[in-house]
Design an enzyme around this catalytic site. Structure first.
Site, short mmCIF file in Angstrom:
data_model
loop_
_atom_site.label_atom_id
_atom_site.label_comp_id
_atom_site.label_asym_id
_atom_site.label_seq_id
_atom_site.Cartn_x
_atom_site.Cartn_y
_atom_site.Cartn_z
CB ALA A 64 12.60 50.79 11.64
N GLY A 107 10.66 45.96 10.23
CA GLY A 107 10.94 46.39 8.86
C GLY A 107 11.79 45.38 8.09
CD GLU A 110 6.81 46.31 7.99
OE1 GLU A 110 7.77 46.98 8.42
OE2 GLU A 110 5.63 46.67 8.08
CD GLU A 130 6.92 46.15 13.44
OE1 GLU A 130 6.57 45.02 13.87
OE2 GLU A 130 7.34 46.33 12.29
#
Ligand code: CO8
Length: 256
Positions: A64, A107, A110, A130
């Protein structure tokens, strides 16, 4: 400039290229919305039979966009409704292959795990860092990673933020196959073309049953599999494929 570049590879394979090289393809809110719209459109596009998603040589996606989150409150994060963006990828009926070079982090890892097959370049790195930012994965990292590689390896990655090399990820079961770095996209496109040439209803149903069944008790999942297997006996492509086998000729599929 578009955050995601779209290319047709052959007639029925679509290549999506994340296009924020200056930010290691960090998944900004705008990029995620573009991805969502593309997946919703490709899901409905009958001419698209397989999707390959890639980044560039340095990064598949570095997660992200930290700069877009640094000051965000919980309410602001909720308002972004990222769940809807991920759902468009998760619910796509077409086979999706991740072609990963460089970093697939947070992300980005992911996103790769939303795909059905992951082909990694030898230099690729996977991780969920994270925890180092004082947050945690929010798009399946704690759950899909654990299902893919098991509790103990997943915990080690999630609790330290350490990275796995492509080879380690392959051995752990996170990666389908490892290619030379400069062959990753070509190998993914070739694989996508092979899958795209197969009866699409069978491909779609296999994907659906694998993903749905993974979250069900075995007995129920086996029943689901059996029903779907019966269903495919009603397709024209099944008749054509079996007749072609018996007549020793190539099959011609219509997707019906
Ligand atoms: N977000 C924003 N910008 C980034 C990101 C990122 N994730 N990653 C890299 N960039 C930017 C850098 O800031 C830098 O920009 P600038 O040139 O303006 O300084 C540029 O990309 C190049 O980066 P580096 O110089 O750091 O490049 P390196 O090749 O040296 O390192 C790395 C590459 C290892 C990828 C490094 O950039 C890095 O560690 N990036 C951050 C990785 C990370 O922590 N990812 C996880 C983010 S959090 C997440 O994904 C999940 C959020 C869940 C939210 C839950 C919601 C409820």
């Amino acid at each position: 400039m578009a955050n995601v570049l779209v290319e047709r590879a052959g007639t029925d394979v679509v290549l999506l290229r994340l296009n924020r090289p200056e930010a290691r393809n960090a998944l900004s809110p705008e990029l995620r919305e573009e991805l969502r719209d593309l997946f919703l459109a490709l899901d409905r596009d009958e001419s698209c039979r397989a999707i390959v998603i890639t980044g560039d040589m340095r990064a598949f996606a570095a997660g992200a966009d930290i700069k877009a989150m640094a000051e965000a409150t919980p309410a602001e994060m909720m308002e972004r409704d990222d769940e809807t963006n991920w759902a468009a990828i998760r619910n796509c009926r077409k086979p999706v292959i991740a072609a990963v070079n460089g970093y697939a982090l947070g992300g980005g890892c992911e996103l790769a795990m939303h795909c059905d097959i992951i082909i990694a370049g030898k230099s690729a790195r996977f991780g969920q860092p994270e925890v180092k930012l004082g947050i945690m994965p929010g798009a399946g990292g704690t759950q899909r990673l654990t299902r893919a590689i098991g509790k103990f390896r997943a915990m080690q990655l999630l609790l330290t933020g350490d990275f796995l090399s492509a080879e380690e990820a392959h051995v752990a079961g996170l990666v389908s196959s490892v290619s030379e770095d400069d062959a990753v996209v070509g190998d993914a496109l070739a694989l996508a073309a092979r899958i795209a040439a197969l009866p699409p209803l069978a491909v779609e149903e296999i994907k659906r049953v694998v993903l749905t069944g993974m979250d069900m008790p075995l007995e129920a999942a086996l029943k689901l599999e059996m029903r779907s297997a019966y269903l495919l006996f009603g397709t024209a492509d099944k008749g054509e494929a079996m007749r072609a086998f018996v007549e020793k000729r190539p099959a011609v599929f219509t997707g019906k």
